[in-house]
Design a protein around this motif. Structure first.
Motif, mmCIF file in Angstrom:
data_model
loop_
_atom_site.group_PDB
_atom_site.id
_atom_site.type_symbol
_atom_site.label_atom_id
_atom_site.label_comp_id
_atom_site.label_asym_id
_atom_site.label_seq_id
_atom_site.Cartn_x
_atom_site.Cartn_y
_atom_site.Cartn_z
ATOM 1 N N GLU A 168 0.822 -1.212 0.000
ATOM 2 C CA GLU A 168 0.000 0.000 0.000
ATOM 3 C C GLU A 168 0.854 1.260 0.000
ATOM 4 N N GLY A 169 1.980 1.224 0.685
ATOM 5 C CA GLY A 169 2.833 2.397 0.768
ATOM 6 C C GLY A 169 3.989 2.387 -0.215
ATOM 7 N N ALA A 170 3.971 1.455 -1.160
ATOM 8 C CA ALA A 170 5.087 1.363 -2.110
ATOM 9 C C ALA A 170 5.108 2.569 -3.036
ATOM 10 N N ARG A 171 6.240 3.193 -3.144
ATOM 11 C CA ARG A 171 6.446 4.315 -4.061
ATOM 12 C C ARG A 171 7.851 4.181 -4.641
ATOM 13 N N PHE A 172 8.088 4.854 -5.752
ATOM 14 C CA PHE A 172 9.432 4.825 -6.325
ATOM 15 C C PHE A 172 10.462 5.331 -5.320
ATOM 16 N N THR A 173 10.061 6.307 -4.509
ATOM 17 C CA THR A 173 11.002 6.890 -3.536
ATOM 18 C C THR A 173 11.293 5.953 -2.369
ATOM 19 N N THR A 174 10.436 4.940 -2.157
ATOM 20 C CA THR A 174 10.673 4.012 -1.051
ATOM 21 C C THR A 174 11.383 2.741 -1.507
ATOM 22 N N TYR A 175 11.612 2.610 -2.796
ATOM 23 C CA TYR A 175 12.397 1.485 -3.303
ATOM 24 C C TYR A 175 13.873 1.768 -3.042
ATOM 25 N N LEU A 176 14.593 0.800 -2.508
ATOM 26 C CA LEU A 176 15.997 0.996 -2.147
ATOM 27 C C LEU A 176 16.874 0.186 -3.090
ATOM 28 N N PRO A 177 17.349 0.794 -4.177
ATOM 29 C CA PRO A 177 18.184 0.052 -5.126
ATOM 30 C C PRO A 177 19.478 -0.408 -4.483
ATOM 31 N N ASP A 178 19.931 -1.563 -4.882
ATOM 32 C CA ASP A 178 21.219 -2.068 -4.448
ATOM 33 C C ASP A 178 22.295 -1.327 -5.243
ATOM 34 N N PRO A 179 23.202 -0.599 -4.574
ATOM 35 C CA PRO A 179 24.239 0.146 -5.307
ATOM 36 C C PRO A 179 25.088 -0.735 -6.210
ATOM 37 N N ALA B 198 18.236 2.023 -12.817
ATOM 38 C CA ALA B 198 17.794 2.280 -14.193
ATOM 39 C C ALA B 198 16.324 1.923 -14.368
ATOM 40 N N ALA B 199 15.878 0.852 -13.721
ATOM 41 C CA ALA B 199 14.479 0.446 -13.815
ATOM 42 C C ALA B 199 13.559 1.495 -13.191
ATOM 43 N N VAL B 200 13.975 2.067 -12.059
ATOM 44 C CA VAL B 200 13.173 3.109 -11.421
ATOM 45 C C VAL B 200 13.004 4.294 -12.368
ATOM 46 N N ARG B 201 14.092 4.736 -12.982
ATOM 47 C CA ARG B 201 14.011 5.878 -13.899
ATOM 48 C C ARG B 201 13.116 5.560 -15.096
ATOM 49 N N ALA B 202 13.250 4.359 -15.637
ATOM 50 C CA ALA B 202 12.434 3.980 -16.791
ATOM 51 C C ALA B 202 10.951 3.930 -16.425
ATOM 52 N N GLY C 48 12.605 -6.910 -5.808
ATOM 53 C CA GLY C 48 11.732 -5.749 -5.654
ATOM 54 C C GLY C 48 10.838 -5.459 -6.842
ATOM 55 N N LYS C 49 10.589 -6.452 -7.692
ATOM 56 C CA LYS C 49 9.750 -6.216 -8.870
ATOM 57 C C LYS C 49 8.329 -5.832 -8.486
ATOM 58 N N THR C 50 7.756 -6.529 -7.494
ATOM 59 C CA THR C 50 6.387 -6.202 -7.089
ATOM 60 C C THR C 50 6.322 -4.813 -6.469
ATOM 61 N N HIS C 51 7.329 -4.435 -5.706
ATOM 62 C CA HIS C 51 7.388 -3.077 -5.142
ATOM 63 C C HIS C 51 7.359 -2.047 -6.276
ATOM 64 N N LEU C 52 8.137 -2.272 -7.317
ATOM 65 C CA LEU C 52 8.178 -1.331 -8.437
ATOM 66 C C LEU C 52 6.859 -1.325 -9.205
ATOM 67 N N LEU C 53 6.263 -2.498 -9.374
ATOM 68 C CA LEU C 53 4.975 -2.564 -10.078
ATOM 69 C C LEU C 53 3.907 -1.805 -9.304
ATOM 70 N N ALA C 54 3.886 -1.998 -7.973
ATOM 71 C CA ALA C 54 2.917 -1.269 -7.149
ATOM 72 C C ALA C 54 3.209 0.228 -7.162
ATOM 73 N N SER C 55 4.481 0.604 -7.185
ATOM 74 C CA SER C 55 4.840 2.023 -7.261
ATOM 75 C C SER C 55 4.321 2.641 -8.556
ATOM 76 N N LEU C 56 4.450 1.903 -9.650
ATOM 77 C CA LEU C 56 3.904 2.373 -10.931
ATOM 78 C C LEU C 56 2.402 2.572 -10.830
ATOM 79 N N TRP C 57 1.711 1.593 -10.238
ATOM 80 C CA TRP C 57 0.255 1.677 -10.091
ATOM 81 C C TRP C 57 -0.118 2.929 -9.294
#
Length: 351
Positions: free
Chosen positions: A28-39, A46-50, A102-111
């Motif tokens: 419910e709280g998933a957003r692009f800003t809450t996704y923590l990419p592995d450095p 790159a996926a977040v930006r796309a 984190g694919k589901t996190h990103l998908l929910a962030s898109l939604w």
């Protein structure tokens, strides 16, 4: 007195199936800003930006006509009679990567980033929706949406291949954008499960709808975390069920048998009001059909963040080596990852 999942026989009305096509509570709280990419994995950033760019494109596009084809006429009749208009290019994005990146996190962030109407569901939930509504009514229910997000996209049998290929063709022709996650590249769907070469046209048609984003990395649930907690004695599981509010207590073999009597589309409803799952006598599942039902139940428990307290064998031993070498390997590994995470949550609850 603990609840028992084995005593539940949920009935789910069709309108609930449609209304609940939203990200599960865990996201419910998933957003692009809450996704923590592995450095160490640049593909994640790159996926977040796309996806941020894709979300902007979807938001800026004209919204499809509400209800798509209206009362069964107009565009729908033309599509069913002549087939969809050829799209000018991919109208979807496909997140490919291993489990736990984190694919589901990103998908929910898109939604969350796209204005409605929009729908979100797993592949199993989508096929169940079509089964409940019928093909044409499912098109009408989804055709007015800006975006359809499909999590855990897999093709397990030829019928699903033809059904989903045709459904997505129609929705793309209606102007719906698509987004999906999977552990399998779109052109490889169905491999190891059935004679995918016999359905190559449908699989290639599905692939043509998507631009693929590869997301590399290790399972975030395992980064620096301990191994699965050791199972408890039966008596300790029973005692924990008595202490945890909203806990369900079942014997694992009996629960597996009960799942044969409940359609997988109702596994979410099976867990309504449950806040923890206590299982006695966890053991290796005996066959593939049972294993696939357990995968769906594990997904629904994970969606709802239900801690699990169990006795028997550890969850990384519930699928045999033969199963883990077969065509459903990635499904089983995802289920193990999620069950282990929920078992950690159970251990952290102080039981």
């Amino acid at each position: 007195m603990p609840l028992s999942l084995c005593e539940r026989h949920p009935a789910v009305p069709v309108d609930r199936l449609v209304a609940e096509m939203v990200p599960p509570p865990r996201f419910e709280g998933a957003r692009f800003t809450t996704y923590l990419p592995d450095p160490a994995q640049p593909s994640q950033s790159a996926a977040v930006r796309a996806l941020e760019g894709f979300a902007a494109s979807v938001a800026a596009a004209p919204r499809p006509a509400a209800g798509g084809s209206g009362n069964g006429g107009g565009v729908l009749r033309r599509l069913l009679r002549r087939g969809p208009a050829a799209p000018t290019g991919p109208r979807g994005v496909y997140l490919d990567g291993g489990y736990g990146v984190g694919k589901t996190h990103l998908l929910a962030s898109l939604w969350h980033a796209v204005p409605g109407p929009k729908a979100f569901g797993t592949f199993v939930e989508l096929t169940n929706l079509v089964g409940a509504l019928g093909f044409q009514q499912a098109i009408r229910a989804l055709a007015g949406h800006r975006l359809l997000c499909i999590d855990e996209f897999e093709l397990d049998d030829p019928g699903d291949t033809v059904l989903v290929s045709t459904l997505l063709d129609r929705l793309v022709a209606e102007g719906v954008f698509l987004a999906a996650t999977s552990n399998t590249l779109p052109g490889k769907l169905g491999e190891g499960r059935f004679a995918a070469a016999d359905f190559l046209r449908e699989i290639q048609g599905l692939s043509a709808h998507f631009h693929t984003l590869r997301i590399d990395g290790e399972d975030y649930r395992h980064r620096g975390l301990p191994e699965a907690p050791a199972p408890l004695p039966d008596a300790a599981v029973t005692a924990a069920a008595g202490r945890l509010p909203g806990a369900a207590l079942d014997d694992f073999p009996a629960l597996l048998e009960h799942l044969t009597k409940v359609h997988p589309s109702r596994y979410g409803a099976l867990l309504d009001g449950v806040e923890a799952v206590c299982l006695r006598g966890v053991r290796a599942v005996p066959d593939q059909a049972t294993a696939l039902r357990l995968v769906v139940l594990a997904d629904r428990m994970y969606d709802r963040e239900l801690p699990v307290v169990a006795s028997g064998v550890p969850f990384d031993q519930v699928f045999s080596e033969e199963m883990l070498r077969g065509g459903y390997r990635k499904k089983y590994l995802r289920a193990v990852s999620r069950l282990v995470a929920l078992a950690r949550d159970g251990a952290a609850s102080g039981v």
